[in-house]
Design an enzyme around this catalytic site. Structure first.
Site, PDB file in Angstrom:
ATOM      1  N   ASP A   1      40.389 -13.516  20.399  1.00 56.28           N
ATOM      2  CA  ASP A   1      41.166 -12.370  20.552  1.00 56.28           C
ATOM      3  C   ASP A   1      40.241 -11.011  20.894  1.00 56.28           C
ATOM      4  OD1 ASP A   1      39.214 -11.735  18.316  1.00 56.28           O
ATOM      5  OD2 ASP A   1      40.766 -11.302  16.874  1.00 56.28           O
TER       6      ASP A   1
ATOM      7  N   SER B   1      36.867 -16.379  13.712  1.00 56.39           N
ATOM      8  CA  SER B   1      36.578 -15.442  14.956  1.00 56.39           C
ATOM      9  C   SER B   1      35.011 -15.638  15.483  1.00 56.39           C
ATOM     10  CB  SER B   1      36.862 -14.094  14.561  1.00 56.39           C
ATOM     11  OG  SER B   1      36.834 -13.201  15.525  1.00 56.39           O
TER      12      SER B   1
ATOM     13  N   ASP C   1      35.213 -14.704  21.917  1.00 58.89           N
ATOM     14  CA  ASP C   1      34.657 -15.182  20.832  1.00 58.89           C
ATOM     15  C   ASP C   1      35.385 -16.398  20.424  1.00 58.89           C
ATOM     16  OD1 ASP C   1      37.023 -13.911  20.450  1.00 58.89           O
ATOM     17  OD2 ASP C   1      36.378 -12.995  18.334  1.00 58.89           O
TER      18      ASP C   1
ATOM     19  N   ASP D   1      37.962 -17.272  18.599  1.00 57.93           N
ATOM     20  CA  ASP D   1      39.444 -17.432  18.403  1.00 57.93           C
ATOM     21  C   ASP D   1      39.898 -16.630  19.452  1.00 57.93           C
ATOM     22  OD1 ASP D   1      38.799 -14.986  17.325  1.00 57.93           O
ATOM     23  OD2 ASP D   1      40.545 -15.065  15.955  1.00 57.93           O
TER      24      ASP D   1
END
Length: 452
Positions: free
Chosen positions: A250, A104, A246, A248
């Site tokens: 999400d 992340s 960010d 990843d």
């Protein structure tokens, strides 16, 4: 062995904490728990596997794929895609499980493994515990049935995943983005291709920064944890708004045309009003966490929208939404879940929906976000204390009552023990920043003296 799973999968320094051996072993265990490999009559279990661009994701992906295939699971490799894309594809492809390799917003040396159950849903604690138990049994030498011959899993590149996910994003938008100029900061991460493609296909004029991942530069001075470059780029290009993801993708934070941050609470407020107007905000309720800004709560009350607050963590927000049938929830950090269209936080979808609201109303993002006024929020971490006594100390309880009396209805106090460190977090909100600092400082001193 301590618990491997944290608040969002298994995470650590790649090749130190998170090794190829651990990734392989966990994948075998997940196959047995989530896919029940070898037990389906006439059914070959399937897994969707994706990753962010971290260099370590290359060898960790290989280990995960090897573990799954060795357990009799057919693997669809979707390559570098956002976490919510892997969750979505796990659902629409009717896969038995999904695996995402990402840490992340963490720095590049870290990596992580996130598992999704059938339907693309994050795992409940009980499933994580079962995977850990099976992993430990295998690690300590307990034999397991290994398929041979035609029973081993097959590995297939699923290049269609990119277009299928982008088409999903475009398909759920309420309107196009024609006429908008948007700057996208991709954090050199998993959405570097997806997000610009989706915004462009939706009609926006797109400027990208942080969209050149090389495996080593993910989250490096850019993305949702470093908004400085996005602020400057939005102003430089005269854009209507900026969106930051960010590593990843999400989560999503935004910047208005003047370069001012629009955080997760403000995004939730804008989307809540838009969804209610469209008849999509079920039970006129939005879900946040105990860290949601008081200004958000006051704004929702004023607009006749109920706010349900959970413990910190998007998994707790999601649990509340699923249990009560709510449509919208999220965190101040930018994890926003629109449950009708995603099973997890989706930064690209959130950014698209925010931009769609700007385009549909003809109002600026600053104007829309002005529905709530962020109250000053001061957070102090107090280390080296007995955090387990934060709710039982009479001295601390008395200090909290005194602080709440001083703040009245225009402020609040929250004391929270860290889930991973021996410290207590002291959060104070007030109408005036100096008052918030003063009250937080006094409470931090009491925490030290009472719990030290």
């Amino acid at each position: 062995m301590g618990r491997l799973f944290g608040t969002d999968g298994v995470r650590g320094v790649a090749n130190a904490d998170l090794t190829a051996e651990l990734a392989l072993g966990l994948s075998v265990a997940a196959a047995h728990v989530l896919a029940e490999a070898g037990t389906f009559a006439g059914h070959r279990p399937t897994a969707v596997v994706g990753r962010d661009p971290r260099a370590s994701g290359e060898f960790l992906e290989a280990a995960v794929v090897a573990g799954l295939a060795s357990a009799g699971v057919d693997v669809l490799r979707v390559g570098v895609l956002p976490t919510p894309a892997v969750a979505h594809l796990t659902g629409v492809l009717d896969a038995d499980l999904g695996v995402m390799l990402s840490a992340s917003h963490n720095a590049m040396p870290d990596n992580g493994i996130k598992f999704f159950a059938r339907g693309g849903h994050k795992l409940a604690d009980e499933l994580e515990d079962r995977i850990e138990t099976v992993y430990e049994q295998h690690r300590t030498g307990a034999p397991w049935d290994r398929p041979t011959g035609a029973g081993v899993g097959r590995v297939t590149e699923y290049a269609e995943g990119f277009d299928r996910y982008v088409a999903h994003l475009i398909g759920v938008l309420p309107n196009r983005l024609d006429g908008l100029k948007v700057v996208l900061d991709e954090a050199h991460g998993a959405a570097a291709r997806v997000s610009p493609a989706a915004f462009a296909r939706a009609g926006a004029q797109v400027v990208t920064i942080g969209a050149d991942p090389d495996g080593l530069n993910i989250n490096d001075g850019c993305g949702s944890t470093h908004l400085e470059l996005l602020r400057a780029a939005v102003v430089e290009h005269g854009a209507d708004l900026g969106i930051a993801h960010d590593g990843d993708a999400d989560r999503c934070l935004a910047v208005d045309a003047a370069g001012e941050e629009v955080d997760g609470d403000q995004i939730l407020a804008v989307l809540a009003l838009a969804m209610r107007e469209a008849g999509q905000l079920r039970k006129d309720t939005v879900v946040g966490t105990v860290m949601s800004n008081l200004g958000f709560k006051l704004a929702m009350e004023r607009e006749g929208i109920r706010l349900v607050q959970t413990a910190v963590g998007d998994r707790y927000v999601l649990e509340s939404m699923k249990a009560e049938g709510f449509a919208l929830g999220g965190e101040q950090s930018g994890h926003v879940i629109v449950l009708d269209h995603a099973t997890t936080g989706d930064g690209t979808l959130t950014g698209l929906m925010l931009a769609a609201r700007v385009a549909a109303t003809g109002r600026s993002l600053a104007d829309l976000a002005g529905v709530m006024q962020r109250l000053p929020q001061v957070l102090i971490n107090v280390p080296d204390v007995d955090k387990t006594r934060v709710n039982t100390s009479a001295e601390l309880a008395a200090a909290v009552v005194e602080a709440e009396t001083e703040l009245g209805e225009s402020g609040r106090v929250l004391l929270r023990q860290s889930g991973t460190e021996p410290l207590v977090r002291v959060m104070v909100e007030a109408a005036d920043i100096e008052q918030a600092r003063a009250v937080a400082g006094r409470l931090a001193d009491v925490v030290k003296s009472a719990l030290g």
